[in-house]
Design an enzyme around this catalytic site. Structure first.
Site, PDB file in Angstrom:
ATOM      1  N   GLU A 187     -12.026  -1.512   3.685  1.00 13.06           N
ATOM      2  CA  GLU A 187     -12.685  -1.571   4.984  1.00 13.06           C
ATOM      3  C   GLU A 187     -14.201  -1.588   4.782  1.00 13.06           C
ATOM      4  O   GLU A 187     -14.693  -0.851   3.941  1.00 13.06           O
ATOM      5  CB  GLU A 187     -12.322  -0.367   5.850  1.00 13.06           C
ATOM      6  CG  GLU A 187     -12.714  -0.601   7.308  1.00 13.06           C
ATOM      7  CD  GLU A 187     -12.410   0.584   8.231  1.00 13.06           C
ATOM      8  OE1 GLU A 187     -12.230   1.706   7.736  1.00 13.06           O
ATOM      9  OE2 GLU A 187     -12.385   0.369   9.445  1.00 13.06           O
ATOM     10  N   GLY A 198     -15.772   9.682   0.647  1.00 15.03           N
ATOM     11  CA  GLY A 198     -15.331   9.768   2.026  1.00 15.03           C
ATOM     12  C   GLY A 198     -13.826   9.806   2.069  1.00 15.03           C
ATOM     13  O   GLY A 198     -13.188  10.407   1.212  1.00 15.03           O
ATOM     14  N   ALA A 199     -13.267   9.169   3.071  1.00 17.71           N
ATOM     15  CA  ALA A 199     -11.816   9.089   3.185  1.00 17.71           C
ATOM     16  C   ALA A 199     -11.497   7.783   3.879  1.00 17.71           C
ATOM     17  O   ALA A 199     -12.294   7.284   4.678  1.00 17.71           O
ATOM     18  CB  ALA A 199     -11.273  10.268   3.989  1.00 17.71           C
ATOM     19  N   MET A 200     -10.333   7.208   3.574  1.00 17.99           N
ATOM     20  CA  MET A 200      -9.980   5.899   4.132  1.00 17.99           C
ATOM     21  C   MET A 200      -8.515   5.870   4.498  1.00 17.99           C
ATOM     22  O   MET A 200      -7.651   6.194   3.696  1.00 17.99           O
ATOM     23  CB  MET A 200     -10.323   4.816   3.100  1.00 17.99           C
ATOM     24  CG  MET A 200      -9.904   3.412   3.515  1.00 17.99           C
ATOM     25  SD  MET A 200     -10.743   2.848   5.041  1.00 17.99           S
ATOM     26  CE  MET A 200      -9.465   1.812   5.757  1.00 17.99           C
ATOM     27  N   ASN A 245      -5.941   3.991   4.737  1.00 21.35           N
ATOM     28  CA  ASN A 245      -4.946   2.978   4.360  1.00 21.35           C
ATOM     29  C   ASN A 245      -3.575   3.457   4.823  1.00 21.35           C
ATOM     30  O   ASN A 245      -3.199   4.596   4.574  1.00 21.35           O
ATOM     31  CB  ASN A 245      -4.940   2.807   2.845  1.00 21.35           C
ATOM     32  CG  ASN A 245      -6.342   2.811   2.255  1.00 21.35           C
ATOM     33  OD1 ASN A 245      -7.112   1.927   2.532  1.00 21.35           O
ATOM     34  ND2 ASN A 245      -6.669   3.843   1.497  1.00 21.35           N
ATOM     35  N   GLU A 264      -7.951  11.348   9.560  1.00 22.04           N
ATOM     36  CA  GLU A 264      -7.325  10.207   8.877  1.00 22.04           C
ATOM     37  C   GLU A 264      -5.895   9.972   9.361  1.00 22.04           C
ATOM     38  O   GLU A 264      -5.466   8.832   9.536  1.00 22.04           O
ATOM     39  CB  GLU A 264      -7.351  10.412   7.356  1.00 22.04           C
ATOM     40  CG  GLU A 264      -8.754  10.459   6.751  1.00 22.04           C
ATOM     41  CD  GLU A 264      -9.591   9.236   7.073  1.00 22.04           C
ATOM     42  OE1 GLU A 264      -9.027   8.138   7.172  1.00 22.04           O
ATOM     43  OE2 GLU A 264     -10.823   9.394   7.257  1.00 22.04           O
ATOM     44  N   HIS A 313      -5.554   8.103  12.475  1.00 19.52           N
ATOM     45  CA  HIS A 313      -5.687   6.651  12.281  1.00 19.52           C
ATOM     46  C   HIS A 313      -4.350   5.969  11.998  1.00 19.52           C
ATOM     47  O   HIS A 313      -4.241   4.748  12.155  1.00 19.52           O
ATOM     48  CB  HIS A 313      -6.578   6.360  11.072  1.00 19.52           C
ATOM     49  CG  HIS A 313      -8.052   6.343  11.362  1.00 19.52           C
ATOM     50  ND1 HIS A 313      -8.592   5.641  12.395  1.00 19.52           N
ATOM     51  CD2 HIS A 313      -9.101   6.925  10.714  1.00 19.52           C
ATOM     52  CE1 HIS A 313      -9.924   5.785  12.365  1.00 19.52           C
ATOM     53  NE2 HIS A 313     -10.246   6.559  11.359  1.00 19.52           N
ATOM     54  N   GLU A 359     -12.574   4.638  15.466  1.00 14.08           N
ATOM     55  CA  GLU A 359     -13.314   5.781  14.931  1.00 14.08           C
ATOM     56  C   GLU A 359     -13.638   6.860  15.968  1.00 14.08           C
ATOM     57  O   GLU A 359     -13.556   8.046  15.684  1.00 14.08           O
ATOM     58  CB  GLU A 359     -14.595   5.297  14.244  1.00 14.08           C
ATOM     59  CG  GLU A 359     -14.322   4.424  13.024  1.00 14.08           C
ATOM     60  CD  GLU A 359     -13.460   5.102  11.968  1.00 14.08           C
ATOM     61  OE1 GLU A 359     -13.244   6.323  12.054  1.00 14.08           O
ATOM     62  OE2 GLU A 359     -12.990   4.395  11.060  1.00 14.08           O
TER      63      GLU A 359
END
Ligand code: ZN
Length: 890
Positions: free
Chosen positions: A157, A289-291, A293, A326, A329, A348
């Site tokens: 991203e 950070g954090a993502m 997926n 997260e 999301h 977000e």
């Protein structure tokens, strides 16, 4: 995605167009790629070469052609396309064109491709990056042995999946993805879905993952290395925490938190988590950070792993908040994805709001809604929203939550405070206006209607309108499509009526275009239940409130607006009679009015001094601490600083003396947080007893680490580091080099970056060029020195001289922000020209918004410093209140 380390700095002003947005339509979604060819299934095979840091790949993509085409246009970046064929027919090399600038791959076809299904095959090679974008490698020290190891991870991203495989890399092009990867035999490989099959091939193994459901390309993930995991189940879902060998057990807390959070969301969203597994993956570097997926969320290690013996309570709270963000999301972002980056706030803002709501629900003792003031450590950027968003949103450089996005660079810079925090703040205000249950029903409708698909903001408003029978879009448009936010002025008129008038609230923005909002206002006659009023015009009148009754607007500070009371109204508001949320709200508004030059500094300190002298209310004290910290920073080099510090200590010491150094039996959790904040703050304010106390505890810690509670370590090390001599600096450095814990390492290096001795500051800066720290952290050592030491000039000189080496450690979005961000702590007008000249000669056009924002910040600080200096002399020099004699005799 969550950035933990980069102070996201932004700017750009759009005309305030209030046209209604349309519901999602694939065809009308913006983007570069033509919409007449749609990929449905990708089969991708990747073979990394760990010696050369390159990889080879092949892919087959099933295409659905919706109107005949002569060429295929998709995304690819820094990939070399070795061969391409369509429906089994090889294309000549001349038919394959990659353009670096536009990030497009164009395949010219020998004949027209008819409507219907087709198959595209490509083979390619690409780079394994040092910085966290596309496929990247991480070097780390293995737990227990300290041996240097290498592992792989990905970060896609906003627009970097195209660095891993050629693809239709825009969020509206949902497809199924099936990944196969070849890795060393002793490695664990992880992707979005469970492993479908594994086979040995020539000294390695080939791992094939199950195909994903239809999703956007940026949500793919691939992580591989010498990894361990722990696991549990939540209903039908397998939950794992995956970490480098020897560290998986530190994921126990995250594993339990995930199960709790998942269950809550399954109920809240009304659609259960749809994938068979959810992996939480700790990366010891690469990105900070954090993502989110889908099915394989990646975290910077210290945002996921909790060591009960050595981690602090703050770390634990941070972990919960990041996981809650997260996992939200998995629905908002993954199951339902914003159609285009102009609606990034849908992902977000929503995940920030939902994560905070969930954290508050299960951990009320943490006061997450309240602790929304500027955190002391900008690496903790979760859950603390309203004040940060409003600070940026009051400036000339703000932008609407929903903004036009044309290029990849713009998409990357949309990840800012306005998107995350104003988005969250607005949703909170809307939820409290519509009611919690009605709001949740609307969200359930929205998820049910758009699952496995995309959406726009209009779709969300429609669902909420249906659930609430209220014109949500009409209320929301002003907040989503306009920049800025309102100030509500309270005036008691001669006839006893109370007039409320709205205007735009600005800071350092003289000729701001006037704007109006529909404000879901709450107000209460103090002592009575709050009432709600939707303000739809410039001015309204409240009747029947008697002239001797105190009136407080914005109940519990849940609304995204400021309030300015006239003098009679201020005089009636007795702070100690209000709840802590309202006290913090009044303090925050008062401070904002001072910044906006609408009130003298005496308004703020007058309120602060009315608070109980040794109050231990965490959020209230932290509000005061943040203001004192900001002033203390502005006054570096000013002859008044010492006097100000003495005054500031007199406001804070009584609370610290009440709390003491050691946790007391049965004290509330917030007392621990506050103790840490106070040690940091009083240390910065040069309190000799605190400094001596920290030094003493550090010496004992060296002899016996267990003697110092993990909660206190970051603060004690930071204060020791701030006043370190060469010997102490070296000791801290040795400890940092040795530890294999990312959290501990950070504590030591953060302490090094506080050292105010310019000679030591230079030594700290030099570490940024070594590989002692993960790349994502190394470059922020420079930012930290700029902020903490009062030597922004030394930090900038170093960065300018070594810019190329530093930027090699960050991705493109980071590169645009990095140089301007180092100017943020200057408060000298002459730096404005320096930054502008530097930008003109060295930075790409995509940096323009960053530069404008920092220019505004420097100008504001310069002006504010002058204004404060004059007013502070009068205030801090006045006759002291009796409280001060209790402040340790300073
Ligand atoms: Zn996020």
């Amino acid at each position: 995605m969550l950035f933990l380390f980069l102070a996201a700095l932004f700017s750009i002003t759009f005309p305030a167009a209030m046209s209604a947005e349309k519901p999602f339509s694939f065809k009308e979604t913006p983007g570069k790629l033509p919409k007449d060819v749609v990929p449905t299934d990708y089969f991708v095979r990747i073979v990394p070469d760990l010696d050369k840091f390159i990889f080879t790949g092949t892919e087959t993509v099933k295409l659905s052609v919706r109107s005949p085409v002569h060429q295929l246009i998709l995304n690819a970046l820094e990939l070399k396309i070795e061969a391409a064929s369509i429906d089994g027919k090889e294309l000549p090399a001349s038919a394959i064109k990659t353009a670096h600038e536009s990030e497009l791959l164009t395949l010219t076809l020998p004949s027209e491709l008819a409507n219907g299904d087709h198959s595209l095959a490509l083979s390619f090679t690409g780079k394994i990056n040092q910085q966290g974008q596309g496929l990247f490698y991480i070097r780390y020290q293995e737990q227990g042995t300290g041996t240097k190891k290498t592992m792989l991870g990905t970060q896609f991203e906003a627009t970097d999946a195209r660095r891993f495989f050629p693809c239709w890399d825009e969020p509206a092009f949902r497809s199924r993805f099936q990944l196969t990867a070849v890795v060393p035999e002793n490695w664990l490989a992880v992707s979005n879905m469970p492993v479908e099959s594994e086979k040995k091939i020539a000294g390695a193994k080939e791992v094939r993952f199950a195909a994903t459901p239809q999703m956007s390309s940026y949500l793919n993930v691939f992580v591989a290395g010498e990894l361990d995991f722990i696991e549990s189940r939540s209903g039908p879902t397998q939950i794992r925490v995956i970490a480098t060998k020897g560290k998986a057990e530190l994921g126990r807390y995250a594993l339990e938190a995930t199960a709790q959070i998942l269950q809550y969301y399954n109920d809240y969203f009304g659609v259960p988590y749809p994938l068979p597994k959810l992996d939480q993956i700790a990366l010891p570097g690469g990105f900070g950070g954090a993502m989110e997926n889908w099915g394989g969320i990646t975290y910077y290690e210290s945002a996921l792993l909790f060591d009960p013996k050595n981690s602090s309570a703050e770390t634990k709270q941070n972990i919960y908040e990041v996981i809650a963000h997260e996992v939200a999301h998995m629905w908002f972002g993954d199951l339902v994805t914003m159609a285009w980056w102009d609606n990034l706030w849908l992902n977000e803002g929503f995940a920030s709001w939902m994560g905070t709501k969930c954290t508050a629900r299960f951990n009320p003792q943490w006061e997450v809604w309240l602790r929304r003031n500027l955190p002391r450590d900008p690496s903790r950027r979760v859950g603390i929203a309203r004040e940060q968003a409003m600070e940026g949103d009051a400036r000339s450089t703000t932008h609407p939550i929903q903004q036009r996005i044309a290029t990849e660079a713009e998409a990357n810079s949309a990840f800012d405070d306005i998107t995350y925090k104003k988005g969250q703040s607005f949703l909170r205000m809307l939820e409290s206006f519509l009611g919690e249950d009605v709001f949740r029903d609307g969200i359930r409708r929205y998820i049910a209607a758009h699952k496995y698909s995309n959406s726009t903001t209009a779709d969300l408003w429609n669902a909420l309108s249906e659930a609430s029978k209220k014109p949500v879009e009409e209320i929301a448009n002003g907040w989503i499509q306009q920049p800025g936010f309102p100030l509500v002025k309270v005036n008691r008129e001669a006839d006893g009526k109370i007039r409320l008038t709205q205007e735009r609230f600005t800071v350092n923005f003289k000729k701001a275009p006037p704007l109006e909002w529909k404000i879901p206002l709450t107000y209460a006659v103090v002592g009575e239940a709050p009432a709600t009023l939707l303000i739809t015009s410039k001015s309204v009148v409240l009747e029947n409130i008697s002239a001797d009754r105190a009136l407080k607007l914005n109940a519990k500070g849940a609304g995204n607006y400021r309030v300015e009371y006239d003098e009679p109204s201020w005089n009636l508001l007795a702070l100690p009679k209000l709840g802590v949320e309202d006290r913090v709200n009044l303090l925050s508004d008062a401070w904002a009015l001072v910044q906006a030059d609408r009130a003298p500094v005496s308004l703020y300190f007058g309120l602060a001094e009315k608070l109980p002298v040794s109050s231990t209310d965490l959020a209230e004290r932290e509000q005061v601490i943040n203001v004192l910290d900001l002033i203390n920073g502005l006054l570096v080099g000013d002859p008044q600083r010492e006097k100000f510090q003495r005054y500031a200590r007199s406001l804070l010491r009584p609370t610290f003396d009440t709390l003491g150094w050691e946790p007391k039996e049965g004290e509330p959790l917030t007392a621990g947080n506050l103790r840490v904040s106070l040690i940091n703050a009083l240390g910065d304010l040069d309190d000799p007893e605190i400094i001596a106390g920290c030094r003493e505890r550090f010496e004992k810690y060296l002899a016996n680490p267990a003697s110092l509670s993990p909660d206190l370590r970051p603060a004690v090390f930071a204060v020791v580091g701030r006043y370190a001599d060469e010997k102490t600096w070296t000791k801290l450095h040795e400890l940092g080099v040795k530890t294999t814990s990312i959290e501990e390492k950070q504590n030591y290096y953060n302490a090094l970056a506080c050292a105010t001795d310019p000679k030591l500051a230079k030594k700290t800066l030099a570490i940024a060029l070594t590989d002692e720290l993960p790349t994502s952290r190394a470059i922020f050592l420079v930012s930290r020195v700029a902020r903490e030491t009062g030597h922004s000039d030394v930090a900038w000189d170093f960065a300018r001289a070594n810019m190329k080496a530093l930027l090699a450690k960050t991705d493109a979005a980071g590169a645009n922000r990095y140089a301007p961000s180092l100017f943020t702590f200057f408060s000298d007008d002459s730096r404005v020209d320096e930054l502008k000249t530097y930008a003109k000669n060295n930075l790409p056009p995509a940096s323009a918004r960053e530069v404008a924002k920092v220019v505004d910040e420097i100008q504001f600080r310069a002006e504010f410093k002058k204004r404060l200096a004059a007013q502070l002399t009068a205030w801090t020099g006045k006759k002291r209140s009796p409280g001060e004699t209790r402040s340790g005799g300073l």
